[in-house]
Write an enzyme that holds these catalytic residues in place. Structure first.
Site, PDB file in Angstrom:
ATOM      1  N   HIS A   1       8.121  10.754  33.849  1.00 54.55           N
ATOM      2  CA  HIS A   1       8.188   9.761  32.763  1.00 54.55           C
ATOM      3  C   HIS A   1       7.088  10.014  31.730  1.00 54.55           C
ATOM      4  O   HIS A   1       7.324   9.908  30.530  1.00 54.55           O
ATOM      5  CB  HIS A   1       8.027   8.334  33.309  1.00 54.55           C
ATOM      6  CG  HIS A   1       9.258   7.788  33.942  1.00 54.55           C
ATOM      7  ND1 HIS A   1      10.512   7.937  33.415  1.00 54.55           N
ATOM      8  CD2 HIS A   1       9.419   7.034  35.064  1.00 54.55           C
ATOM      9  CE1 HIS A   1      11.391   7.327  34.190  1.00 54.55           C
ATOM     10  NE2 HIS A   1      10.749   6.773  35.210  1.00 54.55           N
TER      11      HIS A   1
ATOM     12  N   HIS B   1       8.050  11.268  40.206  1.00 58.62           N
ATOM     13  CA  HIS B   1       8.938  10.514  39.325  1.00 58.62           C
ATOM     14  C   HIS B   1       8.164   9.972  38.122  1.00 58.62           C
ATOM     15  O   HIS B   1       8.598  10.113  36.977  1.00 58.62           O
ATOM     16  CB  HIS B   1       9.560   9.360  40.136  1.00 58.62           C
ATOM     17  CG  HIS B   1      10.485   8.487  39.362  1.00 58.62           C
ATOM     18  ND1 HIS B   1      11.849   8.597  39.441  1.00 58.62           N
ATOM     19  CD2 HIS B   1      10.232   7.466  38.505  1.00 58.62           C
ATOM     20  CE1 HIS B   1      12.407   7.683  38.654  1.00 58.62           C
ATOM     21  NE2 HIS B   1      11.448   6.975  38.077  1.00 58.62           N
ATOM     22  N   GLU B   2       7.008   9.391  38.383  1.00 63.15           N
ATOM     23  CA  GLU B   2       6.247   8.764  37.291  1.00 63.15           C
ATOM     24  C   GLU B   2       5.625   9.802  36.350  1.00 63.15           C
ATOM     25  O   GLU B   2       5.564   9.574  35.146  1.00 63.15           O
ATOM     26  CB  GLU B   2       5.165   7.834  37.854  1.00 63.15           C
ATOM     27  CG  GLU B   2       5.689   6.717  38.750  1.00 63.15           C
ATOM     28  CD  GLU B   2       6.764   5.844  38.124  1.00 63.15           C
ATOM     29  OE1 GLU B   2       6.779   5.702  36.885  1.00 63.15           O
ATOM     30  OE2 GLU B   2       7.597   5.315  38.871  1.00 63.15           O
TER      31      GLU B   2
HETATM   32 ZN   LIG Z   1      11.599   5.585  36.664  1.00 58.79          ZN
END
Ligand SMILES: [Zn+2]
Length: 93
Positions: free
Chosen positions: A57, A53-54
């Site tokens: 980003h 997830h990171e």
């Molecule tokens: Zn997030």
């Protein structure tokens, strides 16, 4: 970090991050050529919790949003960022 306890213990000091989450990506000042984006995550069940997830980003900030997203309305860019990170990081789920 080694585990969630370390994340809570050392996240605020010395790293100055919020730890009421499962990991965090910090863009920094993308206008500074020496800027170093950072990802803070911890180990959980022999996996790096929320790393997928990171890192989405990070890639989103680098290639789509051109930094910290000041060029887009905040509500819309949050919808985009979190939706993209969740969609890609969870794959077939
Ligand atoms: Zn997030």
């Amino acid at each position: 970090m080694k585990n969630k306890d370390h994340y809570h213990r050392y996240g605020n000091y010395p790293f100055r991050i919020d730890t009421n989450n499962g990991g965090i990506y910090i863009e920094g000042n993308s206008n500074n050529p020496n800027n170093q984006p950072r990802i803070f995550v911890y180990m959980k069940d022999n996996n790096i919790h929320n790393f997928g997830h990171e890192i989405v980003h990070y890639l989103d900030g680098k290639y789509n949003k051109y930094g910290d997203a000041n060029m887009f309305p905040s509500e819309e860019i949050t919808w985009w960022s979190e939706g993209l990170a969740e969609y890609i990081s969870h794959g077939k789920k």
